[in-house]
Structure formats: structure tokens, C-alpha cells
Design an enzyme around this catalytic site. Structure first.
Site, PDB file in Angstrom:
ATOM      1  N   THR A  47       0.835  -1.207   0.000  1.00 46.48           N
ATOM      2  CA  THR A  47       0.000   0.000   0.000  1.00 46.48           C
ATOM      3  C   THR A  47       0.866   1.252   0.000  1.00 46.48           C
ATOM      4  O   THR A  47       1.842   1.339   0.737  1.00 46.48           O
ATOM      5  CB  THR A  47      -0.873   0.019   1.272  1.00 46.48           C
ATOM      6  OG1 THR A  47      -1.569  -1.208   1.341  1.00 46.48           O
ATOM      7  CG2 THR A  47      -1.840   1.179   1.265  1.00 46.48           C
ATOM      8  N   GLY A  67      -3.069  -7.128   5.520  1.00 43.22           N
ATOM      9  CA  GLY A  67      -4.215  -6.447   6.103  1.00 43.22           C
ATOM     10  C   GLY A  67      -4.911  -7.234   7.189  1.00 43.22           C
ATOM     11  O   GLY A  67      -5.383  -6.671   8.180  1.00 43.22           O
TER      12      GLY A  67
END
Ligand code: GLY
Length: 301
Positions: free
Chosen positions: A150, A204
Site C-alpha cells: 500500500t 491487512g
């Protein structure tokens, strides 16, 4: 106390940090300056974990996630599992001033983006189709890290306002409908101009178990520096996961204090970029060493 500052995850953010830095130095509000930095990464086909030429899911389709938070108002916006649009971070930012409906996912998010005129783009490139075909048979374990993940930007502007913005294509080969930490306020990003800002990169599913970004901002609110908070937040969650499950997947965290000081915590080697009113953009490497993180200037291998 810095006049302005920016920190971002991964070397791929270097040009974006230069763009955001120039805008912050000219007095642009952080919530505008940060978007141009993240969008620079979204548009670059050389970076395969964000935006155009992002990594596809199990069905060879590119679904993007984005998040944005204004540290003055605590308003946030986020989109998840969006296909066919150029800039999830811009769509996320546009959601912050609504009283409700700030976090949209899937067809509802796409319908909102279309209705509000956000630019469309097919983000699946030939290069990623070839990678998908090559990896489809052999890939056994999903992994967030492949030299990058990310893109997260945190900014402090000249008015003293903090904000956070993130964008990702999420896990390579993820299931349809899977969302990671990135669009989840408190896990993938958090900003409070009275305390600090934080944003995460990595697996995540692990990051969400500790609401990692909020955990670090809460530590800053209670007096820790950005560096202390980043390292303690990651080390606490890493230790907990190892104790409970026998292992912890990769995760890294960047923090920015309300004074413009930066912090990094990680359980794996990763790169990040910083700049402020006294220093030009510099790429750094962070490596875990026990409960601490060792930081050095990045060197090309
Ligand atoms: N950190 C990105 C993801 O897990 O999707």
C-alpha cells in the site's frame, strides 16, 4: 517543530513525496497536497501494488481500495473493491464531508464514482495478465509484500493540520470481495491533528487485528513520540500474534507527530520516504531489531 512535513511508505512514493513537498512548502493545505502525491503513484505503471497496473485478484481483475482522513475534523472517506476507476484516493477524499455513507464498497462505490464523474480507467495491464498466468498455478500462500504494498502518505501542513491518505490494489490473487486494512479507518490509516497520524502497509488481515493505525495515534495522544508509538504499536501486535498464533505476517507502520517528527515500526525490512521544511525527500530503509526498528538511508542493491 517543523513548518511542514510528509512521510510515505515505500520507495515508489519518492516522486509523489517531491510533489507533495513542493505544494506544502508553497502553503497548500495538506488535504490537497497529499492527494497529488498519492495519485502520482496510482498513475505509474511501474508500481504493481497500487492503481494502474496493480496486481489482479483470483479472477484476474484489478480491484482498488483507498482511504483519506482529515485530522482537524476527524472526517474520513474510504472506498473498497472498486474496479475501473483511475484514482480511489480521490474518490475516498470526496466522501469525507458527507454526514453518513463515508465508506462505500463494490458496486455501490462504483455507482457513486460514476455518478460523480470520477475518471474511469481499465487498470489491468498486459504485464499483470502475464504475471497472473505465470503465478496462477504455483502460488500457494497470499503475501502482501513483494518489495512494495500500500502507498500511504501522512502530511503536516503549515496550518498545523495532519492528514492521511492511502491507496492499494490489495493482495495479489485475493478473493473477490476481499478487503484489507487499507480502506478501514483506524487500521489502514488514522489522523488526529491534536495527536498524530499513522498509516499501515503489509498483511491487512494482521493489521486489522490490532487496529494498528489508531493504536499508534492513541499512544501519541498519551504522550509518546511518533517514533516510540510506531515501534511500540508494531511490536505489541507482533508479539501478541506470535504468542497467540505462533507467527505474525509482515506489517509496517509510518507515523507523523503533530510537531512534524516521524516514526516507523516494522517486523520486516521495508522502505519509506520523508521530507520536511529542512530536508529534501530522502528514501530510507527500516529493519526490525528486537523491539526496535533500525533506520538507515536507502542504498540501491
Ligand atoms: N495492506 C493491504 C492489504 O492487505 O490489502
Amino acid at each position: 517543530m517543523k513548518k511542514w512535513a510528509v512521510i510515505a511508505t515505500w520507495k515508489m512514493a519518492e516522486n509523489g513525496v517531491k510533489i507533495t513537498s513542493r505544494l506544502l512548502s508553497e502553503g497548500t493545505a495538506g488535504k490537497e497536497a497529499v492527494i497529488d502525491g498519492v495519485a502520482d503513484v496510482e498513475d505509474n505503471p511501474s508500481f504493481h501494488s497500487v492503481g494502474y497496473s496493480g496486481r489482479p485478484n483470483r479472477d484476474c481483475r484489478v480491484f482498488l481500495d483507498g482511504g483519506f482522513m482529515d485530522g482537524d475534523t476527524l472526517h474520513f472517506g474510504a472506498v473498497g473493491a472498486v474496479e475501473g476507476f483511475r484514482s480511489p484516493v480521490r474518490i475516498a477524499k470526496s466522501l469525507i464531508d458527507r454526514e453518513a455513507n463515508n465508506f462505500l464498497a463494490g458496486p455501490g462505490a462504483e455507482e457513486y464514482a460514476e455518478r460523480n464523474g470520477f475518471e474511469k480507467r481499465d487498470n489491468l495491464t498486459e504485464e499483470m495478465k502475464e504475471l497472473y498466468q505465470a503465478e496462477k498455478e504455483k502460488r500457494k500462500k497470499l503475501s502482501a509484500y513483494d518489495g512494495h504494498d500500500t502507498v500511504c502518505f501522512l502530511t503536516l501542513d503549515q496550518a498545523g493540520s495532519l492528514c492521511a491518505a492511502v491507496s492499494t490494489s490489495g493482495l495479489f490473487m485475493k478473493d473477490p470481495g476481499r478487503l484489507g486494512d487499507s480502506p478501514v479507518c483506524g487500521s489502514g490509516f488514522y489522523a488526529d491533528s491534536e495527536a498524530g497520524a499513522a498509516a499501515a502497509t503489509g498483511m491487512g488481515e494482521e493489521i486489522m487485528k490490532g487496529c494498528l493505525s489508531y493504536a499508534a495515534v492513541s499512544m501519541m495522544k498519551h504522550g509518546m513520540s511518533a517514533m516510540e508509538a510506531a515501534q511500540k504499536a508494531v511490536s505489541d501486535l507482533n508479539d501478541t500474534l506470535i504468542r497467540r498464533n505462533g507467527h505474525a505476517d509482515p506489517m509496517s507502520l509510518i507515523c507523523l507527530g503533530k510537531d512534524g517528527s516521524f516514526g516507523v515500526g516494522t517486523n520486516i525490512e521495508f522502505t519509506f520516504v520523508t521530507a520536511d521544511d529542512e530536508h529534501e525527500a530522502v528514501v530510507m530503509t527500516a529493519k526490525p531489531l528486537g523491539d526496535r526498528t533500525v533506520i538507515s538511508v536507502y542504498e540501491e542493491h
